[in-house]
Design a protein around this motif. Sequence first.
Motif, mmCIF file in Angstrom:
data_model
loop_
_atom_site.group_PDB
_atom_site.id
_atom_site.type_symbol
_atom_site.label_atom_id
_atom_site.label_comp_id
_atom_site.label_asym_id
_atom_site.label_seq_id
_atom_site.Cartn_x
_atom_site.Cartn_y
_atom_site.Cartn_z
ATOM 1 N N LEU A 85 0.784 -1.231 0.000
ATOM 2 C CA LEU A 85 0.000 0.000 0.000
ATOM 3 C C LEU A 85 0.817 1.283 0.000
ATOM 4 N N THR A 86 2.155 1.162 -0.028
ATOM 5 C CA THR A 86 2.971 2.385 -0.025
ATOM 6 C C THR A 86 2.947 3.123 -1.361
ATOM 7 N N TRP A 87 2.398 2.495 -2.392
ATOM 8 C CA TRP A 87 2.379 3.128 -3.709
ATOM 9 C C TRP A 87 1.636 4.461 -3.680
ATOM 10 N N PHE A 88 0.616 4.564 -2.798
ATOM 11 C CA PHE A 88 -0.193 5.768 -2.835
ATOM 12 C C PHE A 88 0.589 6.997 -2.369
ATOM 13 N N LEU A 89 1.440 6.845 -1.368
ATOM 14 C CA LEU A 89 2.239 7.981 -0.925
ATOM 15 C C LEU A 89 3.203 8.422 -2.021
ATOM 16 N N CYS A 90 3.777 7.453 -2.723
ATOM 17 C CA CYS A 90 4.663 7.777 -3.836
ATOM 18 C C CYS A 90 3.887 8.519 -4.922
ATOM 19 N N ALA A 91 2.697 8.025 -5.253
ATOM 20 C CA ALA A 91 1.883 8.679 -6.278
ATOM 21 C C ALA A 91 1.443 10.069 -5.834
ATOM 22 N N LEU A 92 1.050 10.206 -4.569
ATOM 23 C CA LEU A 92 0.608 11.503 -4.073
ATOM 24 C C LEU A 92 1.732 12.530 -4.132
ATOM 25 N N PHE A 93 2.951 12.096 -3.866
ATOM 26 C CA PHE A 93 4.092 12.998 -3.957
ATOM 27 C C PHE A 93 4.249 13.522 -5.383
ATOM 28 N N VAL A 94 4.155 12.636 -6.353
ATOM 29 C CA VAL A 94 4.313 13.043 -7.757
ATOM 30 C C VAL A 94 3.150 13.930 -8.188
ATOM 31 N N TRP A 95 1.929 13.544 -7.846
ATOM 32 C CA TRP A 95 0.765 14.326 -8.261
ATOM 33 C C TRP A 95 0.814 15.746 -7.701
ATOM 34 N N ARG A 96 1.118 15.869 -6.435
ATOM 35 C CA ARG A 96 1.135 17.197 -5.831
ATOM 36 C C ARG A 96 2.300 18.027 -6.380
ATOM 37 N N LEU A 97 3.409 17.373 -6.664
ATOM 38 C CA LEU A 97 4.541 18.105 -7.212
ATOM 39 C C LEU A 97 4.216 18.651 -8.591
ATOM 40 N N THR A 98 3.367 17.951 -9.333
ATOM 41 C CA THR A 98 2.991 18.397 -10.684
ATOM 42 C C THR A 98 1.700 19.213 -10.693
ATOM 43 N N ALA A 99 1.132 19.482 -9.532
ATOM 44 C CA ALA A 99 -0.131 20.232 -9.475
ATOM 45 C C ALA A 99 -0.044 21.587 -10.172
ATOM 46 N N PRO A 100 1.042 22.370 -9.997
ATOM 47 C CA PRO A 100 1.113 23.651 -10.723
ATOM 48 C C PRO A 100 1.063 23.487 -12.239
ATOM 49 N N VAL A 101 1.602 22.385 -12.738
ATOM 50 C CA VAL A 101 1.570 22.155 -14.190
ATOM 51 C C VAL A 101 0.140 21.908 -14.651
ATOM 52 N N TRP A 102 -0.604 21.073 -13.921
ATOM 53 C CA TRP A 102 -1.988 20.791 -14.304
ATOM 54 C C TRP A 102 -2.832 22.061 -14.233
ATOM 55 N N ARG A 103 -2.573 22.877 -13.228
ATOM 56 C CA ARG A 103 -3.349 24.099 -13.082
ATOM 57 C C ARG A 103 -3.044 25.104 -14.194
ATOM 58 N N MET A 104 -1.883 25.022 -14.776
ATOM 59 C CA MET A 104 -1.471 25.942 -15.828
ATOM 60 C C MET A 104 -2.135 25.614 -17.162
ATOM 61 N N LEU A 105 -2.524 24.359 -17.369
ATOM 62 C CA LEU A 105 -3.090 23.941 -18.646
ATOM 63 C C LEU A 105 -4.522 24.445 -18.808
ATOM 64 N N ARG A 106 -4.906 24.688 -20.062
ATOM 65 C CA ARG A 106 -6.277 25.118 -20.343
ATOM 66 C C ARG A 106 -7.266 23.978 -20.152
ATOM 67 N N ARG A 107 -6.920 22.791 -20.591
ATOM 68 C CA ARG A 107 -7.798 21.629 -20.499
ATOM 69 C C ARG A 107 -7.038 20.494 -19.806
ATOM 70 N N PRO A 108 -6.857 20.569 -18.505
ATOM 71 C CA PRO A 108 -6.020 19.582 -17.827
ATOM 72 C C PRO A 108 -6.611 18.169 -17.813
ATOM 73 N N LEU A 109 -7.932 18.052 -17.682
ATOM 74 C CA LEU A 109 -8.523 16.716 -17.583
ATOM 75 C C LEU A 109 -8.384 15.921 -18.880
ATOM 76 N N PRO A 110 -8.684 16.479 -20.068
ATOM 77 C CA PRO A 110 -8.441 15.712 -21.299
ATOM 78 C C PRO A 110 -6.979 15.330 -21.472
ATOM 79 N N VAL A 111 -6.058 16.209 -21.067
ATOM 80 C CA VAL A 111 -4.640 15.874 -21.163
ATOM 81 C C VAL A 111 -4.300 14.710 -20.234
#
Length: 411
Positions: free
Chosen positions: A147-173
């Motif tokens: 179950l440690t995979w989720f902490l690893c994934a959460l670290f990556v997702w949050r680190l890339t959060a500014p990138v997703w927020r910068m995109l015009r259509r983040p969900l389709p990407v």
Amino acid sequence: MFHAASSPGSKRTPLPALRPPAPEAPRPQRPDTRRGPSDEQRDPFFDNAKYLAIVLVGLGHAWANIMSDNRLLQTAYTVVYVFHMPAFIIISGYFSRTFDLRPHRLKRLLTGVLVPYLVFQTAYSLFRIHVGHTGDPHINLFVPWYLTWFLCALFVWRLTAPVWRMLRRPLPVALAVAMLASVTPGMGGLLDMQRILQFAPCFVLGMCLKPEHFHLVRRRAARIASVPVFVLTVAAAWWATPGLQISWLYRNAAAQDLGAPWWAGPVTVLVLFACAVLLTACFLAWVPGRRLWCTALGAGTLGGYLLHGFVVRGVLYAGGFEPDWMHGPLGALVVTVVAAAGVTLLCTPAVLRVFRWVMEPRMDWAFRPVAPRTAGESGGTDGRAAVSGQAGTAETAGAETSEKAGAATGR
């Protein structure tokens, strides 16, 4: 000489009486973000949702050991695994929508997500090697286990959060990236990248949500509409269970790795995402919005998540799931009750206090002092006020706790 009564000074307006000095206003206390926002700032709805979801995680991990000959349990396991991980990830993305790369938030990301991952990845690996005597007899911090995979994934997702927020259509990407990952075999277990990429659309969706979207699913009409949806889902899962390859629900492999044609990967990504969003909405529709006995436990879901795996694996290694009666109706009932009670106990404040030093370490010795934020500095990246629904103080002070403590799930 002028008479005293005709003196110009006698016609002046008398001065007001002296007032006692006003008491000094107390200085505002900076919220202790290490423990999360106060009860007045927290929305009970999200704490209730996190508690119920973490219970489903514990049930799923326990059921996996006794469901081989029980079709009813297999059906329940399938339904739960369609939405319980996406629900956690969506809530995590929602509370990460203001995350940026400022020093105080990076420090929280390192101490609240990365450090617990390194500690528990090591601890689970040692537990597997010396207690379970299974798998590779080495510790690999770059290949999450259990179950440690989720902490690893959460670290990556949050680190890339500014990138997703910068995109015009983040969900389709994000969906396009997930579909590409599903046709990329042999990616291996490095950081469990398949899960990081295939679950990313759920995180990005959470970032795109606003409080009014959660208000919609909390309406009575949504609660009523969710009943037939769940009934049809259970019926479909009962019908599909005998021939279903459950590995699709884990999102940890490409289509070719599962012996399917390449086109099945993108199709499955879209279908599972749609089903996950629909069932998550139905699940949230039934989450109480008022304070209950379990509301306080929602702040301790990190403990329930990271610790319950030792109990489940310990029982497995000790042969506790092997008796024949454990695979019958009585065993399913006992495992369900014990697993729910165990996860509840691990979410209590007492357990969180005991393990706070490793789950939420301060580690001030490892970082340079961070300059205090100015009064006009906003919690978001665009400087605008926080959206309505929950106080901006709660969003900024409680977000970092909620992202890791509330969003915790795994296989």
